[in-house]
Enzyme design. Structure first.
Site: not given
Ligand code: BGC
Length: 764
Positions: A289
């Site tokens: 993530d």
């Molecule tokens: C979130 C994810 C997301 C990623 C990319 C993160 O902050 O937890 O769910 O896919 O950002 O945008």
């Protein structure tokens, strides 16, 4: 009266794990990737593992750290959240034509519940209990995103959560692992295609199951917080949807931010390698993530350098934003803490994903500017989104049959959610075009034409607290804070209300009051809106509460005094039309809750599939000394899992079993006759729950094990049949063996998780 028999079938797990489902034979892909890797330098291999944010990158220019120079040097494997086929095509051109080996980039985006045509937030969509609709929504999202340059989505989010304080429950499918698993599969089939046929068309994109794992178990419902749970709960209740996604052939998985057993998921080898790859056979790639690697330093398990190496060794293949793999792999190879075999394996998985998507055959496959103009947000997609949105709404109360409203007279639409376009699609709808979304007010007027006069007043701001409103309306989701006093807003609303025959109060949360980093410790309707509702009720006019919310809310007071409540969640770009369809009877509501509505925050976590304590309360009891209960509230939900009303009524025959004895290799059938006893056609979600009465470990009081959504005409009866085999009865026992234990099982079939319609059988 017609009688039909429906046998329920669920999206079968692929007999063989499709594991990312390469479209060509594995050996062809292996050879291609091996040939390519034999030409790659170490730096180019490391570059494939690097996924920076797009930052300020614009067509053909290198403005930020993620510039054309880095792409040309092969330092980047993919980019995300860059929008537009033309822009993406140009960036891809740099990668393909100006880097040494011309390896295409993979372009990702958070296409969570639709692209520009936005479907209900996932929690709302799950309340449709309609797997065809779920799959169709993902198929359309993929068709639009792929036409606009995107080949990879960070969806589905399948985190089970039983804590509505956590804002990200809006992005998931509620509290139940059985339903969550069916939805996980349907989403992946929609994005990628069915196993054996994945990535066959240019309209399918790679899915990414997230957040692996247990992210929804955050302590106190506070986002990013620690998770700590028993292995039994983990594997019985939280893991099934991720596993179902792997079985459906999901191409990638995202490691979650939280820790598991004291080790953050991003650096957790047991999780990412032993469970995901070795036990479940996942063959795709793992991405972190956003800054998941560098955050492990803050978790306190090592320096940035140490946690970067640890992530790769744990099973991470791609680093979102941290640049830890990019920075530290070389040193790790030198000091022996990382092996070349591990780097090669990660690089191979990224290249395989690109191969499966067909990017080596045609790097511009997903960048057809003309196609994008035709496909994105077209009338056909919007019509589907309108239908699906109306299926996701849950009718919570309808005293005296106030709904549906008649299409005549004057309606007063009042509330801070009534005249906002930006708040209709819901959280995590990054591709939505707010200037093209219709407000509830405009959509209602347009749908009703001159049959009904629709008056409007804002009535109140979102919250009394200015700062809270600002925090709750970020990312272009402003509500336009009204500078008039609360009293002025209220007085205008009352003068509008007095001129109407019926009042529709559009209240609840703004879209950014749920979603990432939007946890709430108080999940009631905000203060000024409650006052507004009381004043509207005091007019004596009939009031319909249309609730906007990204999570279950504590609305016990409202439920007692408002005659009709329709929960519309955030229904996507077509919310306004779909809500009007339901309120005025063109569509009969059929959604059922997938997450329990507690009476107050103190009851959380409150979920239907709980265990029985040794000091359980008797049925219907409230407080009894020395029992498991509260002094100040009973143990019951305000609205239980599976609950939802219709404009018609349904009756159920007693549960019939084909046999009361089942052998370990046998099967039995459980059935009910369901009759539409009302005056209009309606859909009912028939739910089957099973209780394992005595286990070697304690078992939940009941668990969902089957469901079927059926349409019944007035007076029509259908027989709904569920097959029960031993697989359905298995669970992870104390020693983590997956077993079905002989003994008595109870079967409950009805319209919600509280049904008392039961029969029992014995497994020998
Ligand atoms: C979130 C994810 C997301 C990623 C990319 C993160 O902050 O937890 O769910 O896919 O950002 O945008």
């Amino acid at each position: 009266m017609k009688t039909r028999t429906i046998i329920t079938t669920f999206l079968a797990a692929a007999a063989l794990c499709a594991c990312g489902g390469p479209k060509s034979s594995d050996s062809k892909m292996d050879k291609f990737v091996s040939d390519l890797m034999s030409k790659m330098t170490l730096e180019e291999k490391i570059g494939q593992l690097n996924l920076p944010a797009t930052g300020e990158i614009v067509t053909g220019e290198a403005k930020s750290s993620v510039g054309a120079e880095r792409i040309k040097a092969g330092e980047i494997g993919g980019l995300f959240n860059l929008k537009g086929a033309d822009k993406i095509r140009e960036i891809q051109r740099i990668a393909v034509e100006e880097s040494r080996l011309g390896i295409p980039l993979i372009f990702g985006m958070d296409v969570i519940h639709g692209y520009e045509t936005v479907f209900p937030i996932p929690l709302g969509l799950s309340c449709s209990w309609d797997m065809e609709a779920v799959e169709e929504s993902a198929r359309i999202a993929a068709a639009e995103a792929s036409a606009d340059g995107i080949s990879w989505t960070f969806s589905p989010m399948v985190d089970i959560s039983r804590d509505p304080r956590w804002g990200r429950v809006s992005e998931g499918n509620g509290e139940d692992p059985f339903l969550g698993s069916q939805i996980a599969k349907a989403m992946i089939y929609g994005y990628q295609g069915r196993p054996g046929h994945q990535f066959e068309t240019g309209e399918q994109i790679m899915a990414c199951v997230k957040h692996f794992a247990l992210y929804g178990g955050a302590e106190a419902g506070r986002d990013y917080n620690t998770v700590d749970m028993s292995r039994q709960r983990m594997f019985n209740d939280y893991m099934p949807p991720y596993k179902a996604a792997v079985e459906a052939g999901v191409g990638s998985a995202m490691a979650s931010f939280n820790e598991i057993d004291g080790v953050p998921a991003t650096g957790n080898k047991w999780l990412l390698t032993d469970v995901l790859r070795d036990q479940w056979g996942f063959g795709g790639f793992v991405v972190t993530d956003y800054t998941g690697i560098s955050e492990m330093e803050v978790h306190g398990i090592g320096t940035f350098e140490e946690v970067s190496k640890r992530a790769l060794n744990a099973g991470v293949d791609m680093d979102m934003v941290s640049e830890g793999l990019f920075t530290y792999i070389k040193g790790g190879l030198k000091d022996g803490s990382i092996s070349m075999k591990t780097v090669d394996a990660a690089c191979r998985r990224i290249l395989e994903a690109k191969y499966k998507l067909g990017l080596f055959e045609d790097p511009y496959k997903y960048c057809d500017v003309e196609k994008a103009a035709k496909v994105v947000y077209n009338d056909e997609h919007r019509a589907v989104a309108r239908r699906i949105a109306s299926e996701s709404f849950v009718l919570l109360k309808n005293e005296g049959g106030l709904l549906p409203l008649q299409k005549k007279g004057t309606v007063a639409l009042i509330g801070p959610l009534a005249n906002t376009a930006a708040n209709m699609p819901g959280t995590w709808s990054v591709a939505a075009q707010h200037d093209r979304t219709t407000t509830f007010l405009d959509g209602m007027k347009e749908t009703l034409g001159d049959k009904v006069t629709v008056l409007y007043a804002k009535g109140s701001n979102l919250t009394k607290d200015y700062d809270l409103e600002m925090r709750s309306t970020m990312f272009g989701r402003e509500l336009g804070r009204d500078e008039r006093s609360d009293a002025q807003l209220l007085s205008e609303a009352l003068s509008v209300a007095r001129r109407a025959d019926v009042i529709i109060a559009a209240l609840g949360e703004s879209s950014e009051m749920s979603g990432e980093s939007s946890s709430r410790s108080d999940i009631s309707i905000p203060d000024v809106q409650k006052n507004l509702l009381d004043a509207l009720l005091a007019t004596g006019k009939p009031v319909v509460l249309v609730l906007f919310n990204g999570r279950p809310l504590t609305i016990e007071e409202e439920a007692a005094k408002v005659p009709a409540i329709l929960d519309v969640w955030f229904g996507g770009t077509e919310t306004a039309y779909a809500a009007t369809d339901v309120l005025f009877g063109d569509v009969n509501p059929s959604g059922k809750l997938t997450m329990t509505f507690p009476k107050n925050v103190g009851q959380i976590p409150l979920f239907y599939a709980h265990k029985s304590t040794g000091r359980t309360l008797g049925e219907g009891e409230w407080f009894t000394k020395f029992r498991s209960c509260y002094l100040d509230v009973d143990n019951d939900a305000l609205y239980p899992f599976g609950y939802g009303l219709s404009y018609t009524t349904f009756s159920y025959s007693p549960v019939a079993l084909s046999s009361t004895e089942m052998t370990a290799n046998g099967k039995i059938k459980a059935s009910v006759e369901v009759t539409n006893t009302g005056a209009v056609a309606g859909k009912e979600v028939v739910q089957m729950y099973i209780r394992d009465v005595v286990g070697s470990s304690t078992r939940p009081v009941r668990e969902l094990k089957g469901f079927k959504k059926i349409l019944l005409q007035p007076g029509e009866t259908q027989t709904v049949e569920f097959e029960i085999d031993v697989e359905l009865l298995k669970f992870y026992d104390f020693d983590m063996n997956y077993v079905a234990e002989p003994g008595e099982f109870k079967v409950f079939i009805g319209g919600d998780s509280k049904t008392k319609n039961e029969a029992s059988f014995n497994l020998s």
